[in-house]
Design an enzyme around this catalytic site. Structure first.
Site, PDB file in Angstrom:
ATOM      1  N   HIS A 243       0.720  -1.035   0.033  1.00  0.00           N
ATOM      2  CA  HIS A 243       0.136  -0.066   0.080  1.00  0.00           C
ATOM      3  C   HIS A 243       0.877   1.116  -0.122  1.00  0.00           C
ATOM      4  CE1 HIS A 243      -3.510  -2.673   1.197  1.00  0.00           C
ATOM      5  NE2 HIS A 243      -2.506  -3.223   2.049  1.00  0.00           N
TER       6      HIS A 243
ATOM      7  N   SER B 142      15.643  20.965 -16.598  1.00  0.00           N
ATOM      8  CA  SER B 142      14.665  21.869 -16.674  1.00  0.00           C
ATOM      9  C   SER B 142      14.990  23.096 -17.343  1.00  0.00           C
ATOM     10  CB  SER B 142      13.954  22.113 -15.353  1.00  0.00           C
ATOM     11  OG  SER B 142      13.074  23.280 -15.605  1.00  0.00           O
TER      12      SER B 142
ATOM     13  N   LYS C 278      16.911  21.043 -11.504  1.00  0.00           N
ATOM     14  CA  LYS C 278      16.436  19.721 -12.073  1.00  0.00           C
ATOM     15  C   LYS C 278      16.953  18.675 -12.549  1.00  0.00           C
ATOM     16  CE  LYS C 278      12.162  19.105 -11.690  1.00  0.00           C
ATOM     17  NZ  LYS C 278      11.023  19.611 -12.096  1.00  0.00           N
TER      18      LYS C 278
ATOM     19  N   GLU D 270      10.017   8.059 -17.320  1.00  0.00           N
ATOM     20  CA  GLU D 270       8.816   8.502 -17.676  1.00  0.00           C
ATOM     21  C   GLU D 270       8.176   8.143 -18.841  1.00  0.00           C
ATOM     22  OE1 GLU D 270       8.171  12.594 -15.485  1.00  0.00           O
ATOM     23  OE2 GLU D 270      10.186  12.527 -16.424  1.00  0.00           O
TER      24      GLU D 270
END
Ligand code: ARG
Length: 461
Positions: free
Chosen positions: A155, A276, A282, A289
């Site tokens: 979970h 970024s 970043k 992804e």
């Protein structure tokens, strides 16, 4: 001039012709198409269906066409109806009437089914090679991290301590099954449909088996209608690849999480991240992804072909030309994903100290504490309740199970002794998971060994 210009006369509408044409996506099967035609011509000659010297002429000319396409001297005409028409047209342009005999005892319906099976067989083998590389990379990374103690989750809540290697090896086993599914698909697909002709077979005395063995098939399809009508072999590959992508996607999701500042369990190599355009700090895990994102696209390909096929009466229908873009996109996408995912895993640095720190908070050893009391004679359900209330007290007083004093323990139960501290030590908790397939070190060694042996056997196939 169309291959089928006989009953139809005029040139037809350009818009319809373009709509009908598949050459822009089926030309990638030119090699298989030509190899299939060479084997077919040889059989026609050997069986005396056409003159053997003409068969030889066809074979030589086809070899020439293949060389010329390979070397770039012959360009595939984008105005052709499909790759089959292009090759046959070029053959006839080169050798005249002999070329026109090639299509005896054959139809484009069995020809396209043959080409597709041959093409996909090659691509599946290539995918198996990529998968073997990935499994090897995951096993190596696991081996490197055998001693890393990490939180195991259910979970998405810290559940029990595990070896990080154990977590990685779970993926290696999933990929091993993905490979098994692909191998099964190849086995069922590797029967030649050539000679099914349009749908009913042919009146000529063909020898389908010799063509099949020349082309590396294990045998022939035994029902000509089935041979030209089904695309289940595409669907099996796409299903297997959808499941593989699901695994890659879950792994990607974890890599995204693990590489966040909140976790810092891993750090991706700069080559597999992007920056970024506005936030200088970043380091974005774009590759992971994208793999996660492309999973949806692969599912889309599978569903598109399932839906295309579901209402089709037997035998061939032109709807089936839609199979190729879907299955090609699916195979290309999965292959691209594997090509970037493997080096991303290989170059990924792990931070066991951060994993250990995360595992030290959150009462991850509560089950072990309950097991301790159970071993000392308390019924498990009672032990479970007692530890639950201890955890609640710790939370209230800002303590952990490690920092409770022995007096505090003994206030709850006389069964507690000095040995409780070694019992809840995280390394010991992991090491004591001795059950087969558990996270203890014997099991990890066994898993690594099993996977490495599977890879070796697999290479030997
Ligand atoms: N381009 C067609 C396909 O991909 C080849 C088979 C055409 N057969 C036919 N009878 N029109 O399905």
């Amino acid at each position: 001039m169309k291959l089928w210009q006989g009953r139809q006369s005029g040139e037809g509408a350009k818009v319809a012709e373009d709509f009908n044409s598949s050459v822009r996506f089926d030309s990638r099967m030119y090699r298989e198409d030509i190899q299939g035609s060479m084997a077919h011509a040889a059989m026609l000659g050997a069986q005396g269906i056409i003159d053997p010297t003409e068969a030889q002429k066809i074979i030589e000319a086809l070899a020439g066409i293949l060389d010329d396409i390979d070397s770039g001297t012959l360009e595939i005409d984008r105005e052709s109806e499909d790759i089959h028409s292009f090759v046959e047209g070029e053959l006839t342009r080169r050798i005249g009437d002999a070329g026109k005999r090639l299509h005896t005892a054959r139809s484009r319906n069995d020809q396209v089914a043959l080409d597709l099976r041959m093409y996909l067989r090659g691509r599946c083998r290539e995918l198996l090679g990529l998968l073997s590389g990935l499994i090897g990379a995951v096993v190596d990374k696991a081996e490197e991290n055998r001693g890393a103690i990490a939180p195991g989750y259910t979970h998405m809540q810290r559940a029990q301590p595990i070896s990080f290697a154990h977590h990685l090896l779970a993926y290696a086993f999933m990929f091993e099954r993905d490979a098994g599914r692909l191998r099964d698909a190849i086995k069922r697909m590797n029967l030649s449909p050539l000679g099914s002709c349009a749908l009913a077979g042919t009146t000529y005395p063909t020898d389908r088996s010799s063509v099949a063995s020349t082309l590396g098939f294990d045998g022939i399809t035994l029902n000509s209608i089935d041979g030209v009508s089904d695309r289940d072999f595409c669907l099996e590959i796409m299903s297997a690849l959808s499941i593989l992508m699901m695994h890659l996607s879950r792994f990607s999701e974890e890599i995204v999480l693990w590489s966040s500042w909140e976790f810092r369990f891993v750090e991706l190599d700069d080559d597999y991240t992007t920056g970024s355009s506005i936030m200088p700090q970043k380091k974005n895990p774009d590759m992971a992804e994208l793999v996660r994102g492309k999973t949806g696209r692969v599912y889309g390909d599978l569903v598109a072909l399932l839906v295309t096929m579901k209402g089709l009466p037997l035998a061939y229908n032109k709807d089936m030309q839609e199979d190729k873009e879907a299955v090609f996109d699916c195979v290309d996408t999965a292959s691209d994903c594997l090509k970037v995912f493997t080096p991303m895993v290989e170059t990924m640095r792990t931070h066991p100290e951060n994993m250990r720190r995360a595992a030290s908070a959150g009462f991850i050893n509560a089950t072990d504490l309950a097991d301790y009391l159970t071993r000392k004679g308390m019924p498990f359900r009672d032990a479970y309740r007692l530890v639950g209330s201890l955890v609640a007290k710790c939370i209230e007083s800002g303590k952990t199970l490690e920092t409770l004093t022995l007096d505090e323990y003994r206030a709850e139960s006389e069964l507690f002794d000095e040995d409780v501290y070694t019992e809840i030590n995280l390394e010991n908790c992991v090491e004591r998971r001795i059950s087969a397939g558990g996270t203890g070190s014997n099991s990890i060694e066994n898993q690594i060994h099993t996977l490495r042996r599977a890879l070796l056997e697999w290479d030997g196939e």
